[in-house]
Write a protein that holds these residues in place. Sequence first.
Motif, PDB file in Angstrom:
ATOM      1  N   GLU A  96       0.820  -1.203   0.000  1.00 51.96           N
ATOM      2  CA  GLU A  96       0.000   0.000   0.000  1.00 51.96           C
ATOM      3  C   GLU A  96       0.856   1.257   0.000  1.00 51.96           C
ATOM      4  O   GLU A  96       0.554   2.221  -0.708  1.00 51.96           O
ATOM      5  N   ILE A 100       0.617   4.311  -2.659  1.00 50.14           N
ATOM      6  CA  ILE A 100       0.285   5.654  -2.193  1.00 50.14           C
ATOM      7  C   ILE A 100       1.380   6.645  -2.598  1.00 50.14           C
ATOM      8  O   ILE A 100       1.099   7.769  -3.026  1.00 50.14           O
ATOM      9  N   ALA A 263      -0.780  11.047   3.619  1.00 54.31           N
ATOM     10  CA  ALA A 263      -1.643  10.202   2.805  1.00 54.31           C
ATOM     11  C   ALA A 263      -1.653   8.758   3.273  1.00 54.31           C
ATOM     12  O   ALA A 263      -2.648   8.045   3.095  1.00 54.31           O
ATOM     13  N   ALA A 264      -0.547   8.303   3.870  1.00 50.17           N
ATOM     14  CA  ALA A 264      -0.407   6.885   4.253  1.00 50.17           C
ATOM     15  C   ALA A 264      -0.492   6.675   5.752  1.00 50.17           C
ATOM     16  O   ALA A 264      -0.047   5.642   6.244  1.00 50.17           O
TER      17      ALA A 264
END
Length: 268
Positions: A96, A100, A263-264
Amino acid sequence: MPRRKKELEPGEGEKDYRFNTALARGLAILKAFGPDNRPIGNAEIAKRVGLPKATVSRLTFTLTELGYLKYDDDIGRYSLGPAILSLGYDVLAQMEIGDIARPFMQELAEYADGSVFLGMPNETEMVFIQACRSPVSMAIRLGIGSRIPLPTTGMGRAFLAGLPEADRLSLLERIAPEYGAEWPAVEKKLNLAIEATLKNGFAITEGDWISESNSAGVAIRNALGYPVYALNIGGLRSIITRERLESDLGPRLLGVARQIEHAAHAVI
């Protein structure tokens, strides 16, 4: 790279001398559990994997001690334990974070005419888990899975600078023997780079690992402020000059790292 052999079930066929049968059997037991993780006993596991019950009993005991299985005394059965679930989460998180980070990285790579890499620590090295390039940067042939040293790269120096001092010193004690008599000179340069990183937020290298390449690195931290990944921007010294790194690309890389952290936040 050795040619991949056909996957073999435990006890099936002739195996390469490098094949570890005990490990294969342990993994087969873990795969015996269904998606619902319904508890099952040694007899059912033995039937599913085609192994003697005594062998299964030894393996399930070991896997339980390591946390990969959980034993329910009341029903005498096993289910997958938290350790195996944690392993799966770590793999998903790495996948992920790469997805991202990629758009942020690609935009910077194209702006800089360079390469931008995302890496994670692996013992005394960093391993690239995402890579973005501009066409100009193809001369530097590194990619996902490449391993780079900590003390002589922008990414590695940034990660080291982000560690608490005790953790950093402990890690450097492990790294030092790898450099032998060269370590005092490497360490001196590294300490200067760490000082600059703590002041500026990013680390710079000038041909310290790849002679024709300059780079800058920034740590990516989790919610507790601990470095878990690092970013690196680099390329040919004729394009990625120190002046560009100090005045433009280093600060931009720092901004990208903060964007990725935001964002992560759910996976780091």
